[in-house]
Design an enzyme around this catalytic site. Structure first.
Site, PDB file in Angstrom:
ATOM      1  N   GLU A  45      -8.736  -6.890  -9.316  1.00 14.73           N
ATOM      2  CA  GLU A  45      -7.983  -6.721  -7.923  1.00 14.73           C
ATOM      3  C   GLU A  45      -9.055  -6.483  -6.986  1.00 14.73           C
ATOM      4  OE1 GLU A  45      -4.047  -4.308  -5.964  1.00 14.73           O
ATOM      5  OE2 GLU A  45      -5.498  -3.228  -7.439  1.00 14.73           O
ATOM      6  N   LYS A 120       1.141  -9.952  -4.552  1.00 16.39           N
ATOM      7  CA  LYS A 120       1.634  -8.405  -5.057  1.00 16.39           C
ATOM      8  C   LYS A 120       2.933  -8.361  -4.516  1.00 16.39           C
ATOM      9  CE  LYS A 120      -0.535  -4.035  -5.755  1.00 16.39           C
ATOM     10  NZ  LYS A 120      -1.697  -3.205  -5.503  1.00 16.39           N
ATOM     11  N   CYS A 161      -1.622  -4.780 -10.751  1.00 15.33           N
ATOM     12  CA  CYS A 161      -1.827  -3.561 -10.448  1.00 15.33           C
ATOM     13  C   CYS A 161      -0.420  -2.498 -10.560  1.00 15.33           C
ATOM     14  CB  CYS A 161      -2.728  -2.950  -9.135  1.00 15.33           C
ATOM     15  SG  CYS A 161      -3.512  -1.485  -9.100  1.00 15.33           S
TER      16      CYS A 161
END
Length: 282
Positions: A45, A120, A161
């Site tokens: 990321e 995301k 994440c």
């Protein structure tokens, strides 16, 4: 997928403050992955930059991301690998969004073509027990579309994440045919020490799927410290590779698909899943 045991590489990066500083490091990692026989490379990321002020990513999305995507495409073609290109700040499709950007992960094939992207979904808006706080929604727009894509290493379900804490996303990806998950990440040291290994292993075990989690590591320009420990976890929850706290490195593992087929036949977790029991009005 042409191979029954494809090789996947996971990259770990001590992200610098801009693409000019990160660029040679990322290129070298991709070259080494190709030399090592990887068919797919998963990158961390915040691949473009870890600036002192996260709001700088809004400017960088316009100034630097297009060139970085071109670089990544050229390197994928040059070294004959597919890339899961971490995340980069990307100007979203919604024209009303002028002050925030998407946290976008690109899948680039070995011909240098972008074949999929994922924004995301779950943003890191939290206050940690020590009082440290993060508000990703100040900078990023949340995605709203789960993504699966066929790769030389099998059918990939994409996540980033903080998505790791939401098991329903991974269950959905497996129902859509995913055999493995990517997780480009920049976990804080505090949350990583507490939860990283156990959550990654849990998502792999729950879904009988490989987990490839590429992490940032070390201290960054904003003073933030990330945990590292990029992992490759097998569908039984065994850690095949752990990069520890080493900066700018790679780890490799093979996916054994004949073994996975046997595991899923003997231990058919997904077929025994009964989501309708828990749905509204179920």
């Amino acid at each position: 997928m042409s191979e029954t045991t494809p090789t996947v590489a996971v990259a770990q990066l001590n992200g610098r403050a801009d693409w000019a500083a990160n660029r040679p490091v990322v290129e070298a990692l991709i070259a080494r992955a190709g030399e090592g026989g990887a068919s797919v490379v998963v990158l961390p990321e915040n691949l473009l930059a870890m600036p002192a002020d996260p709001r700088e990513l809004v400017r960088m999305a316009r100034a630097d991301t297009p060139g970085a995507v071109d670089d990544l495409a050229a390197w994928a073609a040059r070294h004959g690998v597919w890339l899961v290109a971490g995340t980069l700040p990307f100007v979203p499709d919604a024209p009303a969004e002028v002050d925030r950007v998407a946290s976008r992960s690109f899948v680039v094939d070995s011909a240098g073509r972008v074949v999929a992207h994922y924004d995301k979904i779950h943003l890191f808006d939290v206050v940690l027990p020590d009082g440290e706080s993060y508000r990703e929604s100040n900078t990023f727009v949340a995605g709203d579309r789960p993504v699966v894509v066929d790769t030389p290493a099998g059918r990939l379900g994409m996540a980033t994440c903080f998505d790791l804490r939401f098991p329903e996303l991974f269950a959905h990806l497996v129902q859509a045919g995913a055999d493995w998950f990517c997780l480009p990440s920049a976990f804080t040291r505090a949350t990583g020490q507490a939860h990283w290994h156990v959550l990654l292993r849990a998502r792999a075990i729950e879904n009988s799927a490989w987990m490839v989690a590429a992490a940032q590591v070390g201290r960054h320009a904003d003073g933030r410290e990330t945990y590292g420990h990029s992992l490759i976890v097998d569908p039984w929850g065994q850690v095949l590779e752990d990069a520890g706290e080493q900066a700018d490195c790679l780890r490799f593992a093979q996916f054994d698909y004949p073994w996975l087929a046997g595991l899923r036949e003997r231990f058919p977790v997904r077929q025994l899943h009964r989501p309708t029991v828990f749905s509204d009005g179920g």
